[in-house]
Design an enzyme around this catalytic site. Structure first.
Site, PDB file in Angstrom:
ATOM      1  N   HIS A 117      27.186 -10.485   6.685  1.00 52.45           N
ATOM      2  CA  HIS A 117      26.735 -10.566   8.074  1.00 52.45           C
ATOM      3  C   HIS A 117      25.211 -10.535   8.119  1.00 52.45           C
ATOM      4  CE1 HIS A 117      30.678  -8.916   9.671  1.00 52.45           C
ATOM      5  NE2 HIS A 117      30.712  -8.415   8.456  1.00 52.45           N
ATOM      6  N   THR A 166      22.389  -8.633  10.910  1.00 46.01           N
ATOM      7  CA  THR A 166      22.453  -7.599  11.942  1.00 46.01           C
ATOM      8  C   THR A 166      22.200  -8.175  13.339  1.00 46.01           C
ATOM      9  OG1 THR A 166      20.125  -7.133  11.486  1.00 46.01           O
ATOM     10  CG2 THR A 166      21.765  -5.703  10.433  1.00 46.01           C
ATOM     11  N   GLU A 171      25.949  -5.900   5.775  1.00 43.39           N
ATOM     12  CA  GLU A 171      25.018  -6.356   6.811  1.00 43.39           C
ATOM     13  C   GLU A 171      23.640  -6.582   6.195  1.00 43.39           C
ATOM     14  OE1 GLU A 171      25.177  -6.979  10.059  1.00 43.39           O
ATOM     15  OE2 GLU A 171      27.099  -6.119  10.713  1.00 43.39           O
ATOM     16  N   HIS A 188      30.621 -14.046   7.955  1.00 45.22           N
ATOM     17  CA  HIS A 188      31.343 -13.654   9.163  1.00 45.22           C
ATOM     18  C   HIS A 188      31.807 -14.888   9.930  1.00 45.22           C
ATOM     19  CE1 HIS A 188      31.437 -10.616  12.775  1.00 45.22           C
ATOM     20  NE2 HIS A 188      32.634 -10.940  12.357  1.00 45.22           N
TER      21      HIS A 188
HETATM   22 ZN    ZN Z   1      28.698 -10.305  11.677  1.00 46.03          ZN
END
Ligand code: ZN
Length: 247
Positions: free
Chosen positions: A24, A26, A89, A131
């Site tokens: 991912h 942030t 993240e 993601h």
């Molecule tokens: Zn994400």
């Protein structure tokens, strides 16, 4: 490598060992702001790790626990992606706050972290995902600037640049066997793309997610010959890495 402890209360129990990694960004103004949110019990979100742009690695949730990072998602029939994945993240403001390249220090740290994680768990290359791969209707992170090619060169994930294939591009409104084959290929790869033979808006969004990961020069939702060639070659590579459905 060294880790900084930043425990989050936002986790519960897994029902299986992790066999997937979800990357991912942030999407917030700073790493500190993201850490605060990922540790806030009211926010009900977390990840296992957060990596700052300078390469510092924060541990939020133990790998043995189910962190809450993927939300409503899907990959290869699995709808509880959180239950089977490790979420990482990367600090980056994201598309809404000034999306920018991921610095070398951050990617080096990520590669080191993946070395460690994959030493502990059985995670095939075809299951190192963004993601946006598992939640294409809702998410675009980590986005087209994420260096998937470099990651693959370091041994993590899949990347292929097959010779360009001829063939007319497919796009919204097209119908027929070519569209059906494309959707079937995306489904085999892992996307939620049940074949219908009609190139609808959902197909466009899935193609865009595929391009964001594997054809970042062209994230337009139009399946040109190059996009389709990459999909075909990746399916072969994913099968060899032990992560594609048989057939
Ligand atoms: Zn994400």
């Amino acid at each position: 490598m060294s880790f900084i402890s930043a425990p989050s209360p936002n986790f519960d129990a897994r029902r299986a060992p992790p066999d997937m990694v979800v990357i991912h960004y942030t999407g917030m103004s700073s790493g500190a702001a993201a850490l605060e949110r990922l540790g806030d019990p009211e926010a009900k979100v977390s990840a296992h790790y957060l990596i700052e742009e300078d390469g510092r690695v924060f541990v939020l949730v133990p790998e043995e626990r189910r962190a809450w990072h993927a939300g409503v998602s899907f990959w290869k029939g699995e709808r509880d992606v959180n239950a089977v994945s490790i979420g990482i993240e990367l600090v980056n403001p994201g598309h809404d706050h000034g999306y920018r390249a991921f610095p070398d220090d951050q990617i080096e740290a990520l590669i080191g972290l993946l070395d460690v994680i994959r030493g502990r768990w059985e995670i095939p290359n075809g299951r190192i995902l963004g993601h946006s791969d598992v939640a294409p209707e809702r998410k675009v992170d980590p986005g087209e600037l994420f260096p998937w090619k470099r990651l693959a060169e370091a041994g993590h994930g899949l990347w292929l640049e097959p010779p360009a294939a001829p063939g007319a591009p497919l796009g919204v409104g097209d119908e027929g066997a070519g569209v059906f084959a494309l959707q079937a290929g995306l489904t085999r790869m892992g996307y939620d793309s049940a074949p219908t033979g009609r190139y609808d808006d959902h197909t466009r969004i899935i193609v865009q997610a595929f391009q964001r990961h594997w054809r970042p020069e062209r994230v337009d939702g139009i399946a040109d010959g190059e996009t389709r060639a990459r999909l075909v070659h990746l399916l072969r590579a994913a099968a060899e890495s032990g992560s594609a459905a048989p057939g």
